[in-house]
Design an enzyme around this catalytic site. Structure first.
Site, PDB file in Angstrom:
ATOM      1  N   GLU A   1      63.084  35.814  30.928  1.00  0.00           N
ATOM      2  CA  GLU A   1      63.854  34.601  30.657  1.00  0.00           C
ATOM      3  C   GLU A   1      63.119  33.302  30.976  1.00  0.00           C
ATOM      4  O   GLU A   1      63.509  32.563  31.889  1.00  0.00           O
ATOM      5  CB  GLU A   1      65.183  34.659  31.417  1.00  0.00           C
ATOM      6  CG  GLU A   1      65.989  35.898  31.078  1.00  0.00           C
ATOM      7  CD  GLU A   1      67.435  35.851  31.545  1.00  0.00           C
ATOM      8  OE1 GLU A   1      67.793  34.939  32.302  1.00  0.00           O
ATOM      9  OE2 GLU A   1      68.212  36.728  31.126  1.00  0.00           O
TER      10      GLU A   1
ATOM     11  N   GLU B   1      68.495  43.406  28.972  1.00  0.00           N
ATOM     12  CA  GLU B   1      69.649  43.095  29.825  1.00  0.00           C
ATOM     13  C   GLU B   1      70.871  42.853  28.962  1.00  0.00           C
ATOM     14  O   GLU B   1      70.804  42.114  27.975  1.00  0.00           O
ATOM     15  CB  GLU B   1      69.436  41.816  30.654  1.00  0.00           C
ATOM     16  CG  GLU B   1      68.492  41.966  31.802  1.00  0.00           C
ATOM     17  CD  GLU B   1      68.290  40.664  32.564  1.00  0.00           C
ATOM     18  OE1 GLU B   1      69.234  39.843  32.623  1.00  0.00           O
ATOM     19  OE2 GLU B   1      67.186  40.473  33.086  1.00  0.00           O
TER      20      GLU B   1
HETATM   21  C1  GCO Z   1      68.641  37.083  34.202  1.00  0.00           C
HETATM   22  C2  GCO Z   1      68.779  37.738  34.993  1.00  0.00           C
HETATM   23  C3  GCO Z   1      69.558  38.432  35.988  1.00  0.00           C
HETATM   24  C4  GCO Z   1      70.903  37.880  36.231  1.00  0.00           C
HETATM   25  C5  GCO Z   1      71.832  38.235  35.117  1.00  0.00           C
HETATM   26  C6  GCO Z   1      73.238  37.793  35.329  1.00  0.00           C
HETATM   27  O1  GCO Z   1      67.523  37.568  33.825  1.00  0.00           O
HETATM   28  O2  GCO Z   1      69.395  36.136  34.015  1.00  0.00           O
HETATM   29  O3  GCO Z   1      67.692  38.611  34.818  1.00  0.00           O
HETATM   30  O4  GCO Z   1      68.678  38.239  37.038  1.00  0.00           O
HETATM   31  O5  GCO Z   1      71.372  38.409  37.404  1.00  0.00           O
HETATM   32  O6  GCO Z   1      71.398  37.638  33.944  1.00  0.00           O
HETATM   33  O7  GCO Z   1      73.279  36.405  35.405  1.00  0.00           O
END
Ligand code: GCO
Length: 447
Positions: free
Chosen positions: A166, A353
């Protein structure tokens, strides 16, 4: 009753990140990261929480891997804490850090689970931040050096590598919105950082090829989807900018070797420019083996003059929300996947994710998180639509295996399919864990 059936070779998995689960913040030579600093700065993280202990997975990884084994996953996505490998960001390697990840990866492999390693999930060594962090090109060199150490050490063991998690969060959320470490609020700075991160990604990929590592490498941007409120051109354009901030801004340079012109122009009007140097775009534009997609939420959006960065506003359509107040928008998952396919071609995609926040706690030993099961059903149904529409989906990894340190929300927001009691550190499988386990075993579910 409809049956949602997945291809037989789809890979199932779960994901976590180092700072969110490991704890052991001062153990075995780990150096401080920007998240240690940020979480210990009053007012930055809800309830003053920090990752000193988190899920204590540094000590309890065998128990976590047991949970994964019973779940029946093919892949586990975890991240390496850079400050365990290089406590000062560069210089001396910390052997104990390397040893820990060897033990951990070996245990995964012995359990028949494929490790998917994220190199950067936000825990930048504090020492590098003190030299300007990602705004300083020296951090790119440090990252490539760290990546090289990891590639060499774990070549033959780890087959799936993700350079960055991200990058939108690392740049804009952390340095313009200021919600994440290091907490700056400067759009030019954030824009510089977004560019430097992409160079770091590209150069790590080049290094991976140069070393001829057996395996696959990609990156994992976060995505969203904004549905235009009406078919007016101005609403469509507002949504386009909102989505492009996450999608095209990070994917166009990687896949096309250029930034989206309409976004460059938009930023230019705000006095923001890219710190482009000769050769940068070539470095960024490296072929990758797969794209990781993180998707949680989307919304309906329209034009609003002089509102926010993009002259836009979301419109509350009464969509159901999870316990973190994010609208549940599974159609957006389908739309963004088909959009990515149309724009960049049919490259292999892992959903790195997808998951939801629901805060149910154990009652008589069980956790009835029906909201999370419904969220999973809806998003897996959208995923199935995308697969049936020809999107090249290789795998689906849910966020997260465990409730964990949810960044600025501290321990107040639970995303796990396994409940963690943050006092006793005891793990309890939630109903969603059993639902996911059954879906993995059958490769399908009924809706
Ligand atoms: C992200 C995240 C996670 C967060 C999840 C929930 O990459 O944003 O990898 O670390 O915990 O997205 O907000």
């Amino acid at each position: 009753m409809a049956i949602i059936q997945f291809p037989k070779d789809i890979k199932w998995g779960a994901a976590t990140a180092s700072y969110q689960i490991e704890g052991a913040a001062e153990e075995d030579g780990r150096g401080p990261s920007i998240w240690d600093t940020f979480s210990k700065t009053p007012g930055k993280v809800l309830n003053g929480d920090n990752g000193d202990v988190a899920c204590d997975s540094y000590h309890r990884y065998e128990e976590d891997i047991e949970l994964l084994k019973e779940l029946g996953v093919d892949v586990y996505r975890f991240s390496v804490a850079w400050p365990r490998i290089f406590p000062n960001g560069t210089g001396e390697i910390n052997k104990k850090g390397i040893e820990f990840y060897h033990k951990f990866v070996d245990t995964l492999l012995e359990s028949g689970i494929e490790p998917m390693c994220t190199l950067y999930h936000w825990d930048l060594p504090q020492a590098l931040q003190e030299e300007g962090g990602w705004n300083n090109r020296a951090t790119i060199d440090a990252f490539v050096q760290y990546a090289e150490v990891m590639f060499r050490e774990f070549s033959g063991k780890i087959k799936y590598w993700i350079t960055l998690n991200e990058p939108w969060c690392t740049s804009f959320l952390s340095n313009f919105i200021g919600a994440h470490a290091p907490g700056n609020t400067d759009l030019q700075l954030a824009t510089n950082i977004s560019h430097h991160l992409l160079i770091a990604h590209g150069r790590a990929v080049q290094k991976f090829r140069e070393l001829d590592i057996d395996g696959e490498i990609g990156f994992a941007p976060n995505t969203t989807w904004m549905e235009p409120f009406s078919n007016k051109e101005e609403d469509i354009d507002a949504c386009r900018r909102e989505v492009a901030w996450f999608v095209e801004w990070f994917m166009d340079p990687v896949f096309k070797g250029e930034y989206p012109k309409f976004m460059i122009d938009w930023f230019k009007n705000k006095g923001i420019t890219l710190p482009l140097e000769d050769g940068d775009l070539e470095e960024i534009h490296q072929p990758i083996d797969f794209l990781g997609i993180n998707y949680y939420t989307g919304d309906v959006c329209r034009h609003k003059e002089n509102n926010g960065l993009f002259d836009s506003e979301t419109v509350d359509m009464g969509l159901d929300r999870t316990d973190i107040n994010w609208p549940i928008y599974p159609d957006g998952f389908y739309h963004v996947l088909t959009y990515v396919k149309e724009r960049y071609g049919n490259l292999p995609i892992y959903i790195t994710e997808n998951g939801s926040c629901y805060n149910e706690e154990p009652v008589d030993g069980s956790v009835k998180d029906t909201g999370r099961i419904q969220y999973l059903q809806k998003h897996l149904t959208s995923l199935s639509r995308a697969i049936e529409s020809g999107v090249n989906i290789q795998g689906y990894l849910t966020w997260s295996l465990l409730d964990n340190f949810e960044w600025a929300e501290g321990y107040s927001k639970r995303f796990g399919i396994v409940f963690v009691d943050f006092h006793t550190l005891e793990r309890t499988k939630k109903d969603s864990y059993y639902w996911f386990k059954q879906t993995i075993a059958n490769n399908r579910f009924e809706v």
